[in-house]
Structure formats: C-alpha cells, structure tokens
Design an enzyme around this catalytic site. Structure first.
Site, mmCIF file in Angstrom:
data_model
loop_
_atom_site.group_PDB
_atom_site.id
_atom_site.type_symbol
_atom_site.label_atom_id
_atom_site.label_comp_id
_atom_site.label_asym_id
_atom_site.label_seq_id
_atom_site.Cartn_x
_atom_site.Cartn_y
_atom_site.Cartn_z
ATOM 1 N N HIS A 442 0.858 -1.195 0.000
ATOM 2 C CA HIS A 442 0.000 0.000 0.000
ATOM 3 C C HIS A 442 0.890 1.240 0.000
ATOM 4 C CE1 HIS A 442 -3.390 -2.376 2.307
ATOM 5 N NE2 HIS A 442 -3.196 -2.815 1.076
HETATM 6 C C1 LIG Z 1 0.025 -7.635 -4.170
HETATM 7 C C2 LIG Z 1 -0.908 -6.486 -3.829
HETATM 8 C C3 LIG Z 1 -2.055 -6.752 -3.075
HETATM 9 C C4 LIG Z 1 -2.921 -5.697 -2.737
HETATM 10 N N1 LIG Z 1 -4.108 -5.984 -2.116
HETATM 11 C C5 LIG Z 1 -5.021 -4.975 -1.946
HETATM 12 C C6 LIG Z 1 -6.328 -5.249 -1.489
HETATM 13 O O1 LIG Z 1 -6.703 -6.404 -1.262
HETATM 14 N N2 LIG Z 1 -7.183 -4.210 -1.311
HETATM 15 C C7 LIG Z 1 -6.807 -2.906 -1.553
HETATM 16 O O2 LIG Z 1 -7.611 -1.993 -1.307
HETATM 17 N N3 LIG Z 1 -5.582 -2.630 -2.012
HETATM 18 C C8 LIG Z 1 -4.705 -3.625 -2.258
HETATM 19 N N4 LIG Z 1 -3.486 -3.349 -2.818
HETATM 20 C C9 LIG Z 1 -3.174 -1.939 -3.117
HETATM 21 C C10 LIG Z 1 -3.981 -1.412 -4.310
HETATM 22 O O3 LIG Z 1 -3.988 -2.339 -5.361
HETATM 23 C C11 LIG Z 1 -3.358 -0.082 -4.717
HETATM 24 O O4 LIG Z 1 -3.451 0.811 -3.617
HETATM 25 C C12 LIG Z 1 -4.028 0.567 -5.912
HETATM 26 O O5 LIG Z 1 -4.090 -0.291 -7.020
HETATM 27 C C13 LIG Z 1 -3.234 1.833 -6.260
HETATM 28 O O6 LIG Z 1 -3.802 2.413 -7.400
HETATM 29 P P1 LIG Z 1 -2.932 3.388 -8.285
HETATM 30 O O7 LIG Z 1 -3.808 3.865 -9.375
HETATM 31 O O8 LIG Z 1 -2.272 4.361 -7.384
HETATM 32 O O9 LIG Z 1 -1.724 2.499 -8.875
HETATM 33 P P2 LIG Z 1 -1.697 1.118 -9.642
HETATM 34 O O10 LIG Z 1 -2.988 0.402 -9.525
HETATM 35 O O11 LIG Z 1 -0.482 0.412 -9.182
HETATM 36 O O12 LIG Z 1 -1.518 1.524 -11.183
HETATM 37 C C14 LIG Z 1 -0.423 2.269 -11.659
HETATM 38 C C15 LIG Z 1 -0.172 1.880 -13.125
HETATM 39 O O13 LIG Z 1 0.572 2.913 -13.753
HETATM 40 C C16 LIG Z 1 1.531 2.325 -14.607
HETATM 41 N N5 LIG Z 1 2.652 3.264 -14.783
HETATM 42 C C17 LIG Z 1 3.481 3.735 -13.823
HETATM 43 N N6 LIG Z 1 4.379 4.589 -14.355
HETATM 44 C C18 LIG Z 1 4.128 4.650 -15.688
HETATM 45 C C19 LIG Z 1 4.736 5.363 -16.766
HETATM 46 N N7 LIG Z 1 5.781 6.174 -16.573
HETATM 47 N N8 LIG Z 1 4.219 5.198 -18.019
HETATM 48 C C20 LIG Z 1 3.140 4.383 -18.212
HETATM 49 N N9 LIG Z 1 2.541 3.671 -17.220
HETATM 50 C C21 LIG Z 1 3.019 3.815 -15.969
HETATM 51 C C22 LIG Z 1 1.952 1.079 -13.861
HETATM 52 O O14 LIG Z 1 2.573 0.153 -14.733
HETATM 53 C C23 LIG Z 1 0.635 0.595 -13.268
HETATM 54 O O15 LIG Z 1 -0.013 -0.300 -14.130
HETATM 55 C C24 LIG Z 1 -2.606 -4.364 -3.147
HETATM 56 C C25 LIG Z 1 -1.456 -4.115 -3.903
HETATM 57 C C26 LIG Z 1 -0.612 -5.167 -4.250
HETATM 58 C C27 LIG Z 1 0.618 -4.871 -5.072
#
Ligand SMILES: Cc1cc2nc3c(=O)[nH]c(=O)nc-3n(C[C@H](O)[C@H](O)[C@H](O)COP(=O)(O)OP(=O)(O)OC[C@H]3O[C@@H](n4cnc5c(N)ncnc54)[C@H](O)[C@@H]3O)c2cc1C
Ligand code: SF4
Length: 513
Positions: A442
C-alpha cells in the site's frame, strides 16, 4: 503513425507514434482506468498509456515466478532505503495493481475523511459527499462478502483464535463475483471472479472509444510555461528494449502511475510543488508475516485470500488478517537454509500465515538518482516499530489460541516460539527496530491533496497547483495513511475528480464528441 480506438500493444506499433487527444492518462491501474472510463463515457477523447503488458484471464496460472516477471514492476522486488528496509511490490500491467491485489474493498474510514477535511483542507470530502462514489464502485465491481464455501481453513483458524480472545473480526468485502477461492489473487485471477480494472473500467473505457496502449512508458510530461501540452514516451519491446518514440499532444494530462512512479515522472519532467511535498510524505502501511504451524493439515492454498479482518485494534492503528503465501514466497520469509529450511517447508500444508498491517506515522521520500532511477527512502519510526511488535504479538496470541504448536516471528534472528509463555519471555526484552522484517503493498501520499498550495501538491480534486491542465489520479493524492486497504478510496476519488473535470471541460477545452 497513428493508432485506432481500442486496445493496442507493442506488436501493433511499427513506427513512431504521434497522437492528439483531449486527455492523456498515464497508467491504467485503480486511478487511471477509473478516470479513463468516466471521461470516455462523458464523451472525452481519451488516450491511456500503460507501461506494462496486457494479460488475459486465460493466461493467469499459479506460477509465482512467471507472475512476478510479467505482472509486477521490477519483478515485485522493490526495497526501501532505510534501516530496516521495507520490501514492496506494485503491479505493472493493464489494470495495474488491481490485477494482482487481494480485492479487499473498503470505504475510507469516516475519521480519515474528517481528518483530511479539517487538517489537510480538502473540500467536499465528507462521508455523505463520498457516498455516491463508493456506492457506484461497489455496485459496478460486485463488492461483497465471500460465498461461505470458499473460506479456507487458514482464515477459519485465525477467526477461531480471534473469537477465543473475544476480539472483533469481520468478514472481508472484496470486488468479486462468486470467487472460487483458488487463492491465486497475487498471480492474477484465473477465473475472472476478481473484478480488476482489466475486466471492468478498461473495457468500459474502450467501449466508449478510448485508445489504450499497453507496453508504453511515459518519460516526460511536456508543457509550455505553466500549461501542459501532453507527454512523451516510448514503446517497450519484449525484454524491456526501447522501441518507437511516442508523442501525445493533449489539452489535459492525468498522471496515475501509482505513488512511486507518479512523483518520479513529475520530478524528472522538471515540475516542482510550492509546498515542496512532491515525492515526500510517502506512507506504506508496513506489514509483517507471522507463521503458525499446526499439527494437522490446514491446506491454506485452498480458499480465498484474507476472508476476515481482525478489527479489534484498528483505533491503535493495527489490523490483522491471514493470507496464504505460495511455497516460494513462504520459503523467502522463513529463517535458516538447507536442511533446516527444508524441514520447515515440509510442513507447508500445516501453516497459517497471518499478520498485522500498521497505520504508519513515519514518512518516506521518492528521489530520481542519476544512473539509479527511482529510489525510495523510508524511515520506520520508534512508534511504528512498537506497533509492529504489538501487532505481531497479538497475531501470535490468536494463532496459539487457535491451536498453533510453534510460531515463526518476523524478527531477524528470533527463535521459534512454542507457546504463549515463550512469546512473553521473548518480548520481555525490546525487539531491535532494525530486526523487523517488513513489507508493503500500500503505497500512498507522495502528491498529497490540499486546497492550500503551501501544504499540498494537488488541490481537492487532483489538479496540480500552479500548472494548468495537469492532474494526479492515484494513491499519491492521499494526504496520509488510511489504516485499511486503499483501492476503494483511490477509485472513489478518481470518480469524483473525473466528474469535476467533466463539469469543467469548457475550461480545459477538452475534445468532446
Ligand atoms: C500484491 C498487492 C495486493 C494488494 N491488495 C489490496 C487489497 O486487497 N485491497 C486494496 O484496497 N488494495 C490492495 N493493494 C493496493 C492497491 O492495489 C493499490 O493501492 C491501488 O491499485 C493503487 O492504485 P494506483 O492507481 O495508485 O496504482 P496502480 O494500480 O499500481 O496503477 C499504476 C499503473 O501505472 C503504470 N505506470 C506507472 N508509471 C508509468 C509510466 N511512466 N508510463 C506508463 N505507465 C506507468 C503502472 O505500470 C501501473 O499499471 C494491493 C497491492 C498489491 C501490489
Ligand atoms: S481466490 Fe477468488 S479472486 Fe482470488 S484468484 Fe481465486 S477465484 Fe480469483
């Protein structure tokens, strides 16, 4: 060359790409895919650039090594710089971390929203104002409790332990539809039961005409003075080889790369925040694994990941649950090597792995270091270390109450404990902070929101202070940790902020159908 509406991958791109659109979105995870679907549905011409590949449900298997290589950033092997170091993992694929996450779906606690409003100066963030967005996500992504037959024995044993102690424990809410309990969530759900962004918001965005390009890394946000003009990047060929150049001109740029890559991209694009908070204020909810051995088969790999959460100590910043680790991951957290490790692993079918998640008070910082790329610095405070130790102790007490015969603790060099007396004797002496074995999934807070530009990086709706047309839509915008699973908060904020952008589309002159 140009590209048609729909999903494209590196194989579809044969030459340099030059695109024009209303809004370009960096990243297709919880924040990026949500905002893409909302804007596309409102008629905005959307391009999504995602660094990771596209992986269909049929390709997901219980092979951890393969999943780490294909679905995670840096093979899931991130580590903070600090003592102790915290291991961390993030998804990197179409759908982002939602493809590999556990699917736990919880609304932001009311107290956290109140804090964000009062201390951080965030507008329109009350429970009542957020309710429609939580409800929309929960209805669209099938959030609910598990079908009872999918609850594994590991979760039942943790519940039995919590019940014996008289602690509050709740069934988990997850974004799943008749999940089969295959416990493969972290390798990608092979049944499609988990409603990740790759199966929900990405297809919705595509259905409303968005262009989603996988295997495309953005390296710069471009601007003229204080107005953004788009992004530049490149196609990622197999093996990480740099392919054709990608240039997108857009009226607005939404960065949704997650709490590490978003500030890294903005900083290397030369952007600075008046508050000096860009890349700072990282929270990561440290977790620790407590492994209990039983003298009967538990087969923790049968049944859903984390069926319950122990909420008794939430007010103290401690939440506990059971999660099955695959054999290779369990071996990674066990002490010893050779025959000793082999003997522990021979009992794989008899273990329950559980542990605390801590609402942290420490913060970290993201920096781009020449030649080393994005580096994450994080300091575990004495207070958080004490919370980890307390959480480990409580988890071990619950496992002993459920009948565990010996327990491996996440303190480097600690002996195996065989009963509650052993545990008490061990914890009578302080546990050195540097011996804690911690991990995080997280990551939050590195472009914090506040209406006050001296405090926040973005305003209450994700607009970057002082730069016209630039927005952040991911876990970076959290002003601080929330103490529970963050995905639903990321998604609800993305929906709310997309609605605001649609209302203001005249201001940004977005290309609308
Ligand atoms: C193993 C695991 C288990 C988890 N379990 C839970 C759960 O059960 N419940 C929960 O609430 N949360 C959980 N989380 C956390 C939750 O998934 C994240 O908090 C959430 O997905 C974050 O969303 P985000 O949009 O910030 O980033 P992300 O969902 O990580 O998405 C970011 C995306 O941006 C892309 N990206 C980054 N930089 C670039 C770039 N320069 N150019 C192009 N693309 C790029 C990445 O490749 C990625 O696909 C878990 C996380 C993990 C890793
Ligand atoms: S436990 Fe459920 S959600 Fe997780 S991978 Fe198996 S079927 Fe999918």
């Amino acid at each position: 060359m140009s590209i048609r509406a729909g999903l494209s991958t590196q194989a579809d791109v044969t030459g340099d790409l030059n695109l024009e659109c209303g809004v370009v979105i960096v990243g297709s995870g919880a924040g990026g895919a949500t905002v893409a679907a909302e804007l596309a549905e409102a008629g905005v011409d959307v391009v999504v650039l995602e660094e990771g590949g596209y992986h269909a449900t049929e390709s997901f298997r219980p092979e951890t090594g393969r999943a780490l290589r294909t679905l995670y950033r840096d093979g899931g092997g991130g580590a903070t710089i600090g003592r102790p170091s915290v291991l961390f993992a993030e998804g990197r694929c179409v759908g982002g971390s939602t493809v590999v996450n556990g699917g736990m779906s919880w609304r932001t606690p009311a107290g956290v929203l109140e804090r964000w409003a009062k201390q951080d100066g965030v507008l329109e963030i009350s429970e009542a104002e957020m309710e429609p967005f939580f409800a929309r996500f929960e209805a669209r992504n099938s959030v609910g409790t598990q079908d009872p037959e999918t609850i594994g024995r590991n979760s039942q044993l943790l519940k039995a332990g919590a019940d014996a102690k008289g602690w509050a424990i709740v069934p988990n809410r997850r974004n799943q539809l008749h999940c089969a309990g295959t416990s493969n969530c972290s390798n990608g759900c092979p049944t499609g039961a988990k409603r990740s962004m790759a199966l929900t918001s990405v297809p919705r965005a595509l259905a409303f005409g968005a262009r989603v390009i996988a295997d495309c890394r953005v390296d710069q946000v471009t601007r003229t003075g204080c107005t953004v003009t788009g992004v530049t990047g490149y196609v990622v060929r197999p093996g990480g080889v740099r392919g054709p150049r990608v240039v997108v001109r857009a009226r607005a740029v939404i960065v949704a790369g997650g709490a590490l890559e978003t500030p890294a991209l903005l900083l290397r694009s030369g952007l600075r925040s008046r508050s000096n908070q860009l890349g700072r204020n990282l929270s990561l909810h440290p977790n620790a694994n407590v492994v209990g051995f039983f003298d009967f088969d538990v087969t923790g790999w049968q049944g859903v990941h984390q069926a319950f959460q122990i909420r008794e100590f939430l007010a103290d910043g401690i939440m506990m649950s059971a999660q099955n680790l695959t054999p290779s991951m369990l071996a990674g957290v066990m002490p010893g090597y050779g025959r000793g490790l082999g003997e522990l692993m021979a009992d794989y079918n008899r273990v329950v792995t559980a542990g605390p998640l801590i609402e942290d008070t420490g913060t970290g910082r993201i920096r781009n270091l020449p030649g080393l790329g994005t580096q994450v610095f994080y300091r575990v405070t004495e207070r958080d270390a004490a919370r980890v130790v307390r959480g480990v102790e409580l988890t071990a007490e619950a496992l002993f109450a459920a009948g565990a015969r010996r327990i491996v603790l996440p303190f480097n060099g600690a002996p195996v404990v065989r009963d509650p007396g052993d545990l008490r004797r061990l914890l009578a002496s302080p546990v050195p902070r540097h011996s804690l074995e911690l991990y995080s999934i997280h990551l939050m807070g590195t472009a914090r929101m506040s209406e006050d530009p001296r405090r926040g990086v973005v305003d209450s709706f994700g607009a970057f202070h002082g730069v016209r047309g630039l927005f952040v839509s991911d876990a970076s915008v959290f002003p601080g940790p929330i103490g529970i699973n963050p995905m639903e908060t990321v998604i609800a904020l993305a929906m709310r902020n997309a609605r605001r952008l649609v209302e203001q589309r005249g201001r940004y002159d977005l290309l609308c159908g």
